[in-house]
Design an enzyme around this catalytic site. Structure first.
Site, mmCIF file in Angstrom:
data_model
loop_
_atom_site.group_PDB
_atom_site.id
_atom_site.type_symbol
_atom_site.label_atom_id
_atom_site.label_comp_id
_atom_site.label_asym_id
_atom_site.label_seq_id
_atom_site.Cartn_x
_atom_site.Cartn_y
_atom_site.Cartn_z
ATOM 1 N N ASP A 278 46.171 31.889 31.738
ATOM 2 C CA ASP A 278 47.391 31.376 31.117
ATOM 3 C C ASP A 278 47.074 30.137 30.290
ATOM 4 O O ASP A 278 47.616 29.947 29.199
ATOM 5 C CB ASP A 278 48.428 31.040 32.191
ATOM 6 C CG ASP A 278 48.739 32.231 33.080
ATOM 7 O OD1 ASP A 278 48.744 33.365 32.568
ATOM 8 O OD2 ASP A 278 48.974 32.023 34.287
ATOM 9 N N GLY B 246 35.203 34.872 30.672
ATOM 10 C CA GLY B 246 34.964 33.906 31.735
ATOM 11 C C GLY B 246 34.370 32.604 31.228
ATOM 12 O O GLY B 246 34.761 32.084 30.176
#
Length: 314
Positions: free
Chosen positions: A260, A228
């Site tokens: 992505d 994260g």
């Protein structure tokens, strides 16, 4: 001539123009979505030659997707039109904060009928890298076979392979099958890019180093575990092991596509001869840029924007 091949389902995306429950929204903006679409767009914007392997239906979304890929300088010669089935699509809510609700309409889509035999016509001249995610394997048995076949073909030709699990539990019949299939595909990859939550689902731990060790034991040369906003944890078969910091984001607009973007940064850097440390850093930068803009791939940067952003936070 394609330098990179990727395989997956592109979909039409309708994003709500107002912050309301989807059932109450009257106006939407059209985009193109799909994890592999995002990856292809990101690499193309950084100057890499990408070919997309897929299948769409004979409908306006399918036509728009092929045009969108061409407009983004992505080779669409391997995007076939399946005459019997429709292109998948997705609705996405607009949110003031947090993750938006996403609703998929992809069961029985044109791509879900993709056959592994379609891969026999691939031109491998100049190909240096293949990128696969776990989403394709969830859509049908034939897509699952095709994903594995593409990875096997690449490995046999000495082409580097990356794998992003990109978990979509709702697309699988059960967790056990998802874990078995995705870990099987990961075992065919040189570079594995799991998130820490995905690691917990796939191998039972949220410890980034244990996740990395699990995939290194399966044969990966490098594992980059996304943690994260903190960045990532990297471990390689050559003995490198380190934490890579994230980038500051002042305002998160849309979290879809961050992973992505991370893959784009990591793989593009490796293709350019950067170290794995530099690659993880670029991955974090593009992941951060991706969440600052509405849409799945609109925030993916060109090279000047990427360099300016990375320089601003050094």
């Amino acid at each position: 001539m394609a330098e990179v091949l990727t395989f997956g389902e592109p979909m039409g995306l309708m994003v709500a123009d107002e912050v309301k429950p989807l059932k109450d929204v009257e106006h939407f903006s059209r985009y193109v979505c799909g994890a592999e679409v995002n990856f292809s767009v990101g690499l193309s914007r950084l100057g890499h030659e990408v070919a997309y392997i897929s299948q769409v239906g004979p409908d306006p979304f399918g036509e728009h997707i092929r045009d969108f890929l061409a407009e983004n300088h992505i080779d669409n010669r391997y995007v076939k039109v399946e005459p019997k089935y429709m292109t998948g699509m997705q609705l996405k809510a607009k949110v003031a904060e947090g993750d938006p609700l996403v609703v998929n309409y992809r069961k029985g889509s044109a791509f879900s009928h993709f056959q592994p035999s379609e891969l026999d016509g691939i031109d491998w001249k100049g190909v240096r890298h293949v990128h696969v995610t776990g989403i394709s394997a969830a859509l049908s048995e034939s897509c699952r076979e095709a994903a594995g076949k593409l990875m096997d073909l690449a490995r046999a030709k000495g082409v580097q392979v990356s794998f992003d699990p990109n978990l979509r539990p709702a697309l699988w019949p059960d967790k056990q099958e998802m874990v078995r299939v995705l870990n099987g595909l990961a075992a065919k990859a040189d570079i594995v890019l799991p998130g820490v939550g995905e690691g917990e689902t796939l191998m039972g731990s949220r410890d980034p180093e244990k996740i990395a060790d699990f995939y290194l034991a399966q044969g990966a040369k490098a594992v980059v575990v996304k943690v994260g906003a903190k960045g990532s944890f990297v471990k390689t078969s050559d003995g490198e092991c380190f934490d890579s910091p994230g980038f500051r984001v002042d305002h998160v607009v849309d979290t879809v596509g961050a992973g992505d973007g991370f893959a784009v940064g990591t793989i593009s850097a490796l293709l350019e001869g950067k170290t794995i440390r530099e690659a993880a850093r670029r991955g974090a930068a593009i992941g951060a840029l991706a969440v600052m803009v509405e849409g799945d791939n609109e925030g993916l940067p060109d090279r000047p924007k990427l360099e300016a952003f990375m320089s601003s936070q050094q």
